[in-house]
Design a protein around this motif. Structure first.
Motif, PDB file in Angstrom:
ATOM      1  N   ILE A 148       0.826  -1.202   0.000  1.00  0.00           N
ATOM      2  CA  ILE A 148       0.000   0.000   0.000  1.00  0.00           C
ATOM      3  C   ILE A 148       0.865   1.259   0.000  1.00  0.00           C
ATOM      4  CG2 ILE A 148      -1.964  -1.135   1.081  1.00  0.00           C
ATOM      5  CD1 ILE A 148      -1.039   0.265   3.706  1.00  0.00           C
ATOM      6  N   LEU A 149       2.157   1.074  -0.214  1.00  0.00           N
ATOM      7  CA  LEU A 149       3.086   2.196  -0.394  1.00  0.00           C
ATOM      8  C   LEU A 149       3.128   3.144   0.807  1.00  0.00           C
ATOM      9  CD1 LEU A 149       2.152   2.894  -4.103  1.00  0.00           C
ATOM     10  CD2 LEU A 149       4.188   1.734  -3.298  1.00  0.00           C
ATOM     11  N   CYS A 150       3.025   2.566   1.997  1.00  0.00           N
ATOM     12  CA  CYS A 150       3.064   3.411   3.189  1.00  0.00           C
ATOM     13  C   CYS A 150       4.479   3.882   3.474  1.00  0.00           C
ATOM     14  CB  CYS A 150       2.526   2.658   4.395  1.00  0.00           C
ATOM     15  SG  CYS A 150       3.557   1.271   4.884  1.00  0.00           S
ATOM     16  N   ILE A 169       9.973   3.385  -6.506  1.00  0.00           N
ATOM     17  CA  ILE A 169      10.373   3.387  -7.904  1.00  0.00           C
ATOM     18  C   ILE A 169       9.152   3.812  -8.711  1.00  0.00           C
ATOM     19  CG2 ILE A 169      11.186   1.959  -9.824  1.00  0.00           C
ATOM     20  CD1 ILE A 169      12.260   0.011  -7.635  1.00  0.00           C
ATOM     21  N   GLY A 170       9.339   4.635  -9.699  1.00  0.00           N
ATOM     22  CA  GLY A 170       8.217   5.054 -10.545  1.00  0.00           C
ATOM     23  C   GLY A 170       7.352   6.079  -9.840  1.00  0.00           C
ATOM     24  N   ARG A 171       6.376   6.615 -10.575  1.00  0.00           N
ATOM     25  CA  ARG A 171       5.524   7.600  -9.913  1.00  0.00           C
ATOM     26  C   ARG A 171       4.065   7.376 -10.257  1.00  0.00           C
ATOM     27  NH1 ARG A 171       6.107  12.577 -14.072  1.00  0.00           N
ATOM     28  NH2 ARG A 171       8.233  12.029 -14.445  1.00  0.00           N
ATOM     29  N   GLY A 172       3.219   8.165  -9.621  1.00  0.00           N
ATOM     30  CA  GLY A 172       1.782   8.019  -9.831  1.00  0.00           C
ATOM     31  C   GLY A 172       1.346   6.623  -9.425  1.00  0.00           C
ATOM     32  N   ASN A 173       0.343   6.077 -10.108  1.00  0.00           N
ATOM     33  CA  ASN A 173      -0.108   4.757  -9.683  1.00  0.00           C
ATOM     34  C   ASN A 173       0.811   3.645 -10.164  1.00  0.00           C
ATOM     35  OD1 ASN A 173      -0.912   4.092 -12.358  1.00  0.00           O
ATOM     36  ND2 ASN A 173      -2.734   5.347 -12.031  1.00  0.00           N
ATOM     37  N   LYS A 174       1.884   4.008 -10.839  1.00  0.00           N
ATOM     38  CA  LYS A 174       2.867   2.982 -11.231  1.00  0.00           C
ATOM     39  C   LYS A 174       3.947   2.823 -10.165  1.00  0.00           C
ATOM     40  CE  LYS A 174       1.562   2.366 -15.647  1.00  0.00           C
ATOM     41  NZ  LYS A 174       0.224   2.923 -15.429  1.00  0.00           N
ATOM     42  N   MET A 175       3.823   3.590  -9.100  1.00  0.00           N
ATOM     43  CA  MET A 175       4.867   3.567  -8.078  1.00  0.00           C
ATOM     44  C   MET A 175       4.885   2.226  -7.354  1.00  0.00           C
ATOM     45  SD  MET A 175       5.691   6.385  -5.214  1.00  0.00           S
ATOM     46  CE  MET A 175       4.673   6.069  -3.796  1.00  0.00           C
ATOM     47  N   GLN A 176       6.061   1.730  -7.057  1.00  0.00           N
ATOM     48  CA  GLN A 176       6.181   0.552  -6.218  1.00  0.00           C
ATOM     49  C   GLN A 176       7.447   0.649  -5.371  1.00  0.00           C
ATOM     50  OE1 GLN A 176       7.612  -3.157  -7.873  1.00  0.00           O
ATOM     51  NE2 GLN A 176       7.371  -2.344  -9.928  1.00  0.00           N
ATOM     52  N   VAL A 177       7.503  -0.222  -4.365  1.00  0.00           N
ATOM     53  CA  VAL A 177       8.685  -0.258  -3.518  1.00  0.00           C
ATOM     54  C   VAL A 177       9.601  -1.343  -4.035  1.00  0.00           C
ATOM     55  CG1 VAL A 177       9.537  -0.797  -1.231  1.00  0.00           C
ATOM     56  CG2 VAL A 177       7.492   0.580  -1.493  1.00  0.00           C
TER      57      VAL A 177
ATOM     58  N   LYS B 317      17.397  13.700  -3.604  1.00  0.00           N
ATOM     59  CA  LYS B 317      16.475  12.619  -3.238  1.00  0.00           C
ATOM     60  C   LYS B 317      15.318  12.585  -4.219  1.00  0.00           C
ATOM     61  CE  LYS B 317      17.704  13.003   1.580  1.00  0.00           C
ATOM     62  NZ  LYS B 317      17.407  13.785   2.754  1.00  0.00           N
ATOM     63  N   ARG B 318      14.452  11.637  -3.992  1.00  0.00           N
ATOM     64  CA  ARG B 318      13.272  11.501  -4.819  1.00  0.00           C
ATOM     65  C   ARG B 318      12.346  12.696  -4.587  1.00  0.00           C
ATOM     66  NH1 ARG B 318       9.956   7.309  -6.882  1.00  0.00           N
ATOM     67  NH2 ARG B 318       7.844   7.931  -6.399  1.00  0.00           N
ATOM     68  N   GLY B 319      11.860  13.308  -5.646  1.00  0.00           N
ATOM     69  CA  GLY B 319      11.005  14.482  -5.505  1.00  0.00           C
ATOM     70  C   GLY B 319       9.629  14.129  -4.998  1.00  0.00           C
ATOM     71  N   MET B 320       9.476  14.114  -3.682  1.00  0.00           N
ATOM     72  CA  MET B 320       8.158  13.833  -3.097  1.00  0.00           C
ATOM     73  C   MET B 320       7.871  14.874  -2.032  1.00  0.00           C
ATOM     74  SD  MET B 320       7.216   9.864  -2.765  1.00  0.00           S
ATOM     75  CE  MET B 320       8.344   9.410  -1.511  1.00  0.00           C
ATOM     76  N   PRO B 321       6.668  15.419  -2.014  1.00  0.00           N
ATOM     77  CA  PRO B 321       6.349  16.446  -1.018  1.00  0.00           C
ATOM     78  C   PRO B 321       6.435  15.902   0.411  1.00  0.00           C
ATOM     79  CG  PRO B 321       4.706  16.388  -2.744  1.00  0.00           C
ATOM     80  CD  PRO B 321       5.546  15.179  -2.920  1.00  0.00           C
ATOM     81  N   GLU B 322       6.734  16.793   1.319  1.00  0.00           N
ATOM     82  CA  GLU B 322       6.768  16.470   2.741  1.00  0.00           C
ATOM     83  C   GLU B 322       5.635  17.224   3.416  1.00  0.00           C
ATOM     84  OE1 GLU B 322       9.681  14.927   4.795  1.00  0.00           O
ATOM     85  OE2 GLU B 322       9.416  13.874   2.906  1.00  0.00           O
ATOM     86  N   SER B 323       5.273  16.762   4.593  1.00  0.00           N
ATOM     87  CA  SER B 323       4.233  17.475   5.327  1.00  0.00           C
ATOM     88  C   SER B 323       4.769  18.811   5.809  1.00  0.00           C
ATOM     89  CB  SER B 323       3.813  16.661   6.551  1.00  0.00           C
ATOM     90  OG  SER B 323       3.328  15.419   6.149  1.00  0.00           O
ATOM     91  N   LYS B 324       3.904  19.821   5.755  1.00  0.00           N
ATOM     92  CA  LYS B 324       4.237  21.116   6.351  1.00  0.00           C
ATOM     93  C   LYS B 324       3.254  21.356   7.491  1.00  0.00           C
ATOM     94  CE  LYS B 324       4.032  23.209   2.226  1.00  0.00           C
ATOM     95  NZ  LYS B 324       4.111  24.225   1.182  1.00  0.00           N
ATOM     96  N   PRO B 325       3.600  22.001   8.583  1.00  0.00           N
ATOM     97  CA  PRO B 325       4.922  22.456   8.971  1.00  0.00           C
ATOM     98  C   PRO B 325       5.864  21.281   9.272  1.00  0.00           C
ATOM     99  CG  PRO B 325       3.321  22.761  10.743  1.00  0.00           C
ATOM    100  CD  PRO B 325       2.585  22.242   9.571  1.00  0.00           C
ATOM    101  N   GLU B 473       1.164  12.248 -13.188  1.00  0.00           N
ATOM    102  CA  GLU B 473       2.195  13.072 -12.579  1.00  0.00           C
ATOM    103  C   GLU B 473       2.149  13.048 -11.053  1.00  0.00           C
ATOM    104  OE1 GLU B 473       4.769  14.624 -13.861  1.00  0.00           O
ATOM    105  OE2 GLU B 473       4.301  13.942 -15.868  1.00  0.00           O
ATOM    106  N   SER B 474       1.179  12.358 -10.482  1.00  0.00           N
ATOM    107  CA  SER B 474       1.134  12.241  -9.020  1.00  0.00           C
ATOM    108  C   SER B 474       2.423  11.579  -8.555  1.00  0.00           C
ATOM    109  CB  SER B 474      -0.064  11.379  -8.619  1.00  0.00           C
ATOM    110  OG  SER B 474       0.115  10.901  -7.304  1.00  0.00           O
ATOM    111  N   CYS B 475       2.954  12.036  -7.429  1.00  0.00           N
ATOM    112  CA  CYS B 475       4.208  11.431  -6.983  1.00  0.00           C
ATOM    113  C   CYS B 475       3.959  10.032  -6.465  1.00  0.00           C
ATOM    114  CB  CYS B 475       4.879  12.290  -5.918  1.00  0.00           C
ATOM    115  SG  CYS B 475       4.191  12.102  -4.274  1.00  0.00           S
ATOM    116  N   GLY B 476       2.718   9.751  -6.048  1.00  0.00           N
ATOM    117  CA  GLY B 476       2.381   8.414  -5.588  1.00  0.00           C
ATOM    118  C   GLY B 476       2.452   8.264  -4.084  1.00  0.00           C
TER     119      GLY B 476
END
Lengths: 566, 626
Positions: A148-150, A169-177, B317-325, B473-476
Motif C-alpha cells: 500500500i506504499l506506506c 520506484i516510478g511515480r503516480g499509480n505505477k509507483m512501487q517499492v 532525493k526523490r522528488g516527493m512532497p513532505e508534510s508542512k509544517p 504526474e502524481s508522486c504516488g
C-alpha cells in the motif's frame, strides 16, 4: 510546557512540540494510522490519521502536524470518518482480493481498518496494477501487488538500519517499492502493515521429511523463541514457553529436539577464548561479534576493511548445525542423507546464512530448513496441537543442559554480559562477583560498559540497529581505542525484535520479551556458559579445549568481501 | 553637457542609437518552433551575399508568440520596426524592401517609439496596438527587446543598480519591510505574502540559509517563466541577488526544468557574466556580501514544482512532497532556513526596490498588488504572453488584448491556473484576475496558464485530460491523490466511451462510479498531502459545476455535442448522396449497415459502435454525424 486544547468537545492537555497524534495518544484518544512508526520522523502518506481542526479548510494529518494552542479538534466527525473510509476503499480498489490466501490474513492492518471502518461494499472499480512476486532474495518474498506504499519498510531500512535497500520506484499509480540490495534483516517484514513483505517458506519439503520414516528430523530452537512464541497464540507477551515448546515440537514429529541455547553457551566460551587470545597478542581489536547474520552480510558488503576483526565463531545456529551433522549424527551412525536438520529462529537472515558457502560441509548445508517464529507457530496450529495443554518435556541428550547466560543472547547486550562472565573466569580464574550488568540491560540502541579484569582494562560496546553501528564505527575510525569488544545485532532490541518474530501492530512488545529473558537469568542456577555440564562433557569428549583444531574446523568460519548488488 | 554625453553612450550600449543596421530575430523557444532558425540562416545568407555591415541579435519573445518568427529591423536614424511571421523564403524581399526604405505593410506589426530617431511613415507605434496598450509590463518589460546574452545592455538600461543600492544602502530587514509594504504575493500559485515569508527566514538564526528560485514550470499551457528567462535572464538574476541578500542567504539555487534547454544556457551564460563583473562570488564589489548562484536541472516532473518536493530533488532525493509544517522558511533545504520563490515573484523585486514599494502598491486591487503575467494559449486570435495589472477582467484579456476567438467562434470556457486550476464559463468572464476573486469563483491563480477553449471543446474530455495528467504526474505518496485521481479518470473514461458488450452489471457499476465522483473529489481535496493533491479534483469540480449539462448529455443521451468523444458519435447516411457502392457495408465490423448494391444504405443505430470506419471510407461524403 503544557496547554489546553479542545478535542471532541472536551479539554485535554497538550505539550509544546507534540504532534497532534502524540497529544491524542497520551490522552487515550485513538486515531488510526497506517504509515506512522514510533520513533521515526512522520511520513504523512496514508492520510488515515487526518482530523478536523476548526478554522482549517482541509483535514490535517495528526501524525505530522504540531499541536497548537488554539486548536479545536474533531477526531471522529462524519467528515473525517468518510475521508478515512474512502481512502481505505481506494486502497482496496487496487489490492488483490486474496485475504484468504494471504499470509497476513487475520494479522493485517489494512484488513483491520477495513473492518473497523465498516467497509462492506466495493464502491470503486477499475484497473489494478499487476505485479509478479519477487523471490530474488534468499530470505524475503516481496509481493508489490499487496503493497500500500506506506513507506514504513523504506523508512526503517533507511533511518534505523542505514541500509537504504528499499525505495520508491516510478511515480503516480505505477509507483512501487523495490530493492537494490538488502542485508536480509527482515525489519521491513515486521513493519509491513500488509502481506507485501513476507519471509520465504518451504513448508512442503519439511512436511515430507517429517513423514518420511527413513529420515531423522532434528530441530533446534533459538534462545529467544521460548519468550516470543506465546504471542502467536494470543498469550501475554513475554510468557516463557520453553518446555511446552519442546513438547509441541516432538508432537509435530521431530525425532530429536535441541535448544540452540546450548550452542550459544558454546559460542560464548569460544568467543571469550578468541577475545582473550587477541587481547594477549594485542591485535585485531576491537573484536566484533559474529552471531548476527544480517550484520555479517552488511559488513561483507559495506565494511570489508573490518572483516578480519570479526570473531571467526559461527553463529549458534550454525554451530549447532555443525555439531548435529558431524558429531551427533556420526555418533548415531546416521549418514547425511538420512537426517533433516531444521532450526526455528526469530530471524529471516538465517535463511540466507544457512546457504553461505562457508556453512556447508561436503557441499551439504548444515541446516536444511529455517523456520521463523511465525512459521513454527503456524505449523503447530496446522497440526492441531494445543500448546497450553501439552506436558512439559526436556530437550534431547547429549546437548540437554544450558546456562541462563546462553539464554541472554536473545537480547541485545546479553551476549556481552555472558561473555564478560566467562572471560572474567578465563582471565582471573574466579567467577565474577556481580554477574548481572545493569548497564547492558537498557533498551537503548547503544550501550557501553567498562570493567577491569586482572591486568586488563576492558571496554565493551553493544549496538543494535545498523544505524547505530555506523556511528560507532566512525568513532573508531577516528581513533577511539578504549573499546575491545563490540556486540552487533542488526535488529532493534536484538533477537527478541527479530524479523521473524510475531508481528504486532503496536510494536510495543520488545520490553516484555526482554524482561522475560532477564527474569530467566535472574532466577536460574547455572548462570555461566562455562559451567554448562553438557558443554563441559562436549569439550571432554570431542573438542578438547576452546580454539582447538577440531573446534576451529567445526565451529569457526571466514568472511569475504561481497559485491553490494549480490 | 556631461549628462547628455553619458546618456548618449548609454543609448549606444543599449542599442537605442545605432551606427549600422541591426536585425533582431525572435529566437525564444516559440520563435524557434515557428521557424526562427531557418529565418536566421536566410538573414545571414542575405547579409553575406550583399556584403552588408549589419549585426544580428537573437532576442527572446516579446509576447506575440503567434506572430513568430518576428524580425525587427533598426536602421541608423530610423525607429526599430517589427515584422511578423517571417519565414525564411520571405526574408529576401523583406530585407530588400526595408533597406530601400520601404515597408511591406501587410507584414508589419509596429514600430518602437524613440525620440532619437525618425519614425517610419504610416507605421503605428507598438504601444498603441491593443495588444500592448492594455498591458502593464514590469516583469517582461525587456523581453523580446533587449539582447538576453548581453549583461552590458541590461546594465545600460539601469540593471543591477538596484542590487547595488540594496547591498550598499539597505539592511536586510529594510528590504523585507519594503517588499512587505509593496504587497507582493507569491506568483507560483500559493499567493503567500513574499515579504512575510522573507521576514520569517531572515529572522531565523542559522549558519547557512538558502534561496531557491523555482523555475520548474511544468504545467501544460504555462510558459511565463521560460519566456522571461529566455528574454531577460538578468532581471531574474538581479531579483534573486536582492532576495538572497534580504534573507541572509549566500547560496541561491535556480531549479530549472531539464527540458528548458535554451533557458538553461541563457542562465548559464548570464551567471558567468555576473561573475566576470564581480556581481556574484565572494565579497560582491567590496560590499562584504557573498553570493553564489547554482543552477540545478530538474527532472521535469510536475510534482517537483511543489516546494518541499523541489527541495528534496535538489538534495538529490526523490522528488516527493513532505508534510508542512515545518515550513521551508524555518527548515528547508539541507534542514536550513530556505525561501522558495517563483521566477515571476523574484523578477518583480528589482522594480519594487527601484521605484519604492508605493509605486508597486498602487497597481492592482486591494489585496492583490502589482501585475500578473499570463501565458495565453488556445483559441484566441493572438496567443502569447500578456502582463496585466491585477484586477483586469478575463474578458478584457481575451477580447481586447488577444483579439477574441479565432474564426469568430463562441467561447466555451477559460481554463485558468494550470492542470489543477478551474474552467471559467462564458457568463463569468467579467471576473477580475486577482487572488481573492478567483478563489471566490472556485478557481485559483495558479502559476498563470490561461487556456481558451471554443465550442469545439468537450468539457468532459477536458476534465478527463487533466485528471489523466494529474494521475500520471502524481508522486504516488499519498493515497487520495494516487488512487483517487486514477479512479476519477477511469469514471470519466467510461462516460466518454461506448463500451462494447457491456453487461447490465457493468452499466450499473459505471453509474455507481458516476454517482461517487463528487464525494471522491471532496475527499481528495480534504486529505491530500500537498497543494497539488488538494487541488487535483479542481478540473472535475469546476467542469461539473459549470457544465453539468454536458456531463448529463454524455451519461444519459450518450452524446458529445462537440463531437470530440469519438465513440459517442452517431452516424447516419444521407440517402441523397449515397450511391450504394457498399464500401461502408463491407468495412462495418458489426454489420450495422444494411442495403442493396446501388441502392442507398442505412445504419442500424443499435448495432453501431461508433467506430467511424464508414465515415472514413465513404468517398461521397454520404456518412454524416448527427
Amino acid at each position: 510546557m503544557f496547554f489546553d486544547i479542545e478535542v471532541n468537545g472536551k479539554t485535554i492537555k497538550a505539550r509544546n512540540g507534540d504532534t497532534i497524534l502524540s497529544a491524542l495518544e497520551r490522552n487515550g484518544i485513538k486515531v488510526p494510522t497506517l504509515c506512522h512508526l514510533e520513533n521515526l520522523p512522520p511520513n504523512g502518506a496514508c492520510r488515515m490519521c487526518v482530523v478536523e481542526v476548526e478554522g482549517r479548510q482541509s483535514l490535517l494529518p495528526a501524525c505530522s502536524h504540531p499541536v497548537e494552542e488554539w486548536m479545536k479538534i474533531k477526531t471522529h466527525s462524519p467528515r473525517v470518518v468518510k475521508a478515512r473510509k474512502t481512502n481505505i476503499e481506494l486502497l482496496l480498489s487496487n489490492h488483490p482480493d486474496d485475504c484468504l490466501y494471504c499470509e497476513r490474513n487475520g494479522n493485517c492492518e489494512l484488513q483491520r481498518f477495513a473492518e473497523d471502518l465498516n467497509v462492506r461494499e466495493r464502491r470503486f472499480h477499475g484497473s489494478r496494477n499487476k505485479y509478479k512476486t519477487d523471490p530474488s532474495s534468499a530470505s524475503l518474498l516481496r509481493d508489490p501487488a499487496k503493497c500500500i506504499l506506506c513507506g514504513r519498510c523504506i523508512r526503517i531500512c533507511e533511518e534505523i538500519q542505514h541500509i537504504t535497500a528499499l525505495d520508491f520506484i516510478g511515480r503516480g499509480n505505477k509507483m512501487q517499492v523495490g530493492p537494490a540490495f538488502n542485508k536480509n534483516c527482515g525489519q521491513c517484514i515486521i513493519v509491513c502493515p500488509t502481506g507485501a513483505l513476507t519471509e520465504k517458506q518451504h513448508p512442503g519439503e519439511l512436511q515430507d521429511a517429517l513423514h518420511n520414516p527413513d529420515i531423522k528430523t532434528i530441530i533446534q530452537c533459538s534462545p529467544s523463541l521460548s519468550v516470543t512464541l506465546a504471542e502467536e497464540f494470543g498469550l501475554r507477551a513475554g510468557k516463557d514457553m520453553e518446555s511446552l515448546m519442546y513438547a509441541a515440537l516432538r508432537k509435530l514429529g521431530f525425532d530429536y529436539v535441541f535448544d540452540t541455547t546450548f550452542a550459544a553457551d558454546l559460542l560464548v566460551v569460544e568467543q571469550a577464548a578468541e577475545l582473550l587470545e587477541r587481547l594477549n597478542e594485542k591485535k585485531l581489536l576491537p573484536m566484533f561479534s559474529s552471531c548476527c547474520p544480517a550484520w555479517i552480510k552488511y559488513a561483507e558488503q559495506a565494511r570489508p576493511s573490518i572483516l578480519n576483526k570479526i570473531s571467526s565463531c559461527k553463529s549458534p545456529q550454525q554451530m549447532m548445525g555443525a555439531l548435529i551433522t558431524s558429531h551427533f549424527a556420526a555418533d548415531l551412525g546416521l549418514t547425511d542423507d538420512s537426517i533433516y536438520s531444521v532450526s526455528a529462529m526469530p530471524c529471516v537472515a538465517k535463511k540466507f546464512e544457512a546457504q553461505r558457502e562457508q556453512m556447508t560441509h561436503k557441499g551439504i548445508t548444515d541446516v536444511d530448513t529455517i523456520l521463523t517464529t511465525r512459521e513454527l507457530a503456524r505449523l503447530i496450529r496446522l497440526n492441531g496441537i494445543d500448546i497450553q495443554q501439552v506436558e512439559p518435556e526436556m530437550v534431547d541428550l547429549p546437548y540437554r543442559s544450558r546456562s541462563s547466560a546462553g539464554k541472554l543472547l536473545a537480547v541485545s547486550g546479553g551476549l556481552t554480559e555472558s561473555l564478560i562472565r566467562t572471560l572474567h573466569f578465563m582471565i582471573t580464574g574466579k567467577e565474577i562477583a556481580q554477574p548481572k550488568i545493569q548497564e547492558l540491560r537498557s533498551s537503548r540502541g547503544r550501550k557501553e560498559f567498562k570493567i577491569k579484569m586482572g591486568e586488563f582494562n576492558l571496554g565493551f560496546a553493544v549496538v543494535n540497529g545498523i544505524g547505530n553501528v555506523n556511528e560507532l564505527l566512525t568513532e573508531i575510525e577516528n581513533g577511539r581505542s578504549d573499546i575491545h569488544y563490540i556486540e552487533v545485532m542488526a535488529c532493534p532490541g536484538g533477537c527478541v525484535g527479530g524479523g521473524g518474530q510475531p508481528i504486532h501492530p503496536e510494536f510495543n512488545n520488545l520490553k516484555a520479551r526482554a524482561k522475560a529473558v532477564f527474569d530467566i537469568d535472574d532466577k536460574e542456577a547455572i548462570r555461566f556458559a562455562h559451567r554448562n555440564p553438557s558443554l563441559i562433557a562436549l569439550y571432554d569428549h570431542l573438542l578438547g579445549k576452546p580454539l582447538s583444531e577440531t573446534s576451529m574446523n567445526l565451529l569457526h568460519t571466514s568472511y569475504q568481501h561481497r559485491e553490494v548488488m549480490l | 553637457m556631461m549628462d547628455r554625453r553619458v546618456s548618449g553612450r548609454l543609448a549606444t550600449l543599449c542599442n537605442e542609437r545605432v551606427s549600422k543596421p541591426i536585425i533582431y530575430i525572435g529566437s525564444g523557444t516559440c520563435g524557434i518552433v515557428a521557424g526562427a532558425g531557418e529565418t536566421l540562416k536566410a538573414i545571414t545568407k542575405y547579409i553575406l551575399e550583399n556584403k552588408l555591415q549589419v549585426s544580428v541579435i537573437e532576442v527572446g519573445c516579446i509576447g506575440l508568440c503567434s506572430y513568430e518568427p518576428i524580425v525587427d529591423i533598426q536602421l541608423p536614424g530610423k525607429a526599430r520596426v517589427s515584422f511578423r511571421n517571417i519565414q525564411s523564403p520571405m526574408v529576401e524581399s523583406l530585407l530588400d524592401d526595408v533597406f530601400n526604405g520601404e515597408i511591406p505593410y501587410d507584414q508589419v506589426i509596429g514600430q518602437y517609439k524613440n525620440d532619437l530617431h525618425n519614425a517610419w511613415e504610416g507605421v503605428s507605434s507598438l504601444e498603441r496596438l491593443p495588444f500592448f496598450a492594455l498591458q502593464h509590463r514590469i516583469v517582461i518589460r525587456n523581453c523580446g527587446i533587449i539582447d538576453p546574452g548581453s549583461i552590458n545592455e541590461y546594465i545600460a538600461r539601469g540593471g543591477y543598480q538596484t542590487y547595488l543600492k540594496c547591498i550598499r544602502n539597505y539592511t536586510s530587514d529594510k528590504i523585507c519591510e519594503f517588499v512587505d509594504e509593496s504587497g507582493l504575493r507569491g506568483r507560483g500559485g500559493g499567493g503567500y505574502n513574499t515579504g512575510k515569508k522573507w521576514m520569517i527566514a531572515n529572522n531565523q538564526v542559522s549558519d547557512q540559509k538558502y534561496l531557491i528560485c523555482n523555475a520548474a514550470e511544468s504545467d501544460p499551457g504555462a510558459f511565463m517563466d521560460r519566456s522571461l528567462i529566455e528574454g531577460d535572464p538578468h532581471s531574474l538574476l538581479e531579483g534573486i541577488a536582492i532576495a538572497a541578500y534580504a534573507i541572509g542567504a549566500t547560496k541561491a539555487y535556480i531549479y530549472v526544468m531539464a527540458e528548458y534547454h535554451l533557458a538553461w544556457s541563457r542562465l548559464r551564460n548570464a551567471i558567468d557574466q555576473m561573475k566576470d563583473y564581480g556581481l556574484q562570488g565572494y565579497n560582491v564589489l567590496g560590499s562584504g556580501v557573498d553570493l553564489q548562484m547554482i543552477l540545478v536541472k530538474g527532472p521535469g516532473a510536475f510534482v517537483c514544482g511543489e516546494e518541499t518536493a523541489l527541495i528534496k530533488s535538489i538534495e538529490g532525493k526523490r522528488g516527493m512532497p513532505e508534510s508542512k509544517p515545518p515550513y521551508p522558511a524555518i527548515e528547508g533545504l539541507f534542514r536550513k532556513p530556505t525561501v522558495v520563490n517563483n521566477v515571476e515573484t523574484l523578477a518583480n523585486v528589482p522594480f519594487i526596490l527601484k521605484h519604492g514599494p508605493q509605486r508597486f502598491n498602487e497597481i492592482g486591487t486591494t489585496n492583490s498588488k502589482g501585475t500578473k503575467v499570463f501565458a495565453l494559449s488556445g483559441k484566441t486570435v493572438i496567443t502569447g504572453l500578456v502582463e496585466v495589472p491585477m484586477g483586469t477582467s478575463i474578458r478584457d484579456i481575451i477580447y481586447r488584448i488577444a483579439g477574441g476567438i479565432q474564426d469568430g467562434k463562441e467561447l466555451k470556457a477559460v481554463q485558468i491556473g494550470g492542470p489543477s486550476g478551474s474552467c471559467i464559463p462564458p457568463h463569468k468572464l467579467d471576473l477580475q484576475v486577482d487572488y481573492e476573486s478567483l478563489w471566490d469563483a472556485g478557481a485559483i491563480m495558479g502559476s498563470g496558464g490561461m487556456v481558451v477553449m471554443d465550442e469545439n471543446t468537450c468539457m468532459v474530455d477536458m476534465a478527463k485530460f487533466f485528471m489523466n495528467f494529474l494521475n500520471k504526474e502524481s508522486c504516488g505518496k499519498c493515497i487520495p491523490c494516487r488512487e483517487g485521481t486514477r479512479r476519477i479518470h477511469e469514471v470519466l473514461e467510461s462516460i466518454t466511451r461506448r463500451p462494447q458488450n457491456e453487461t447490465g452489471h457493468e452499466t450499473l457499476e459505471r453509474f455507481k462510479g458516476i454517482m461517487q465522483l463528487e464525494g471522491l473529489a471532496e475527499v481528495i481535496r480534504d486529505t491530500s498531502l500537498c497543494g497539488l493533491g488538494q487541488t487535483a479534483p479542481n478540473p472535475l469540480i469546476s467542469a461539473l459545476t459549470w457544465f453539468r449539462d454536458e456531463f448529463e448529455e454524455h451519461i444519459f443521451d450518450r452524446k458529445c455535442r462537440a463531437g470530440v468523444c469519438k465513440e459517442l458519435r452517431v452516424f447516419y447516411i444521407d440517402v441523397d448522396k449515397c450511391t450504394g457502392c457498399v464500401a461502408c457495408l463491407r468495412k462495418c465490423p458489426t454489420n450495422a449497415i444494411v442495403g442493396q448494391p446501388r441502392q442507398p444504405h442505412f445504419i442500424v443505430e443499435d448495432k453501431c459502435i461508433g467506430c467511424g470506419l464508414c465515415f472514413d471510407v465513404c468517398k461521397f461524403v454520404a456518412v454524416m454525424v448527427k
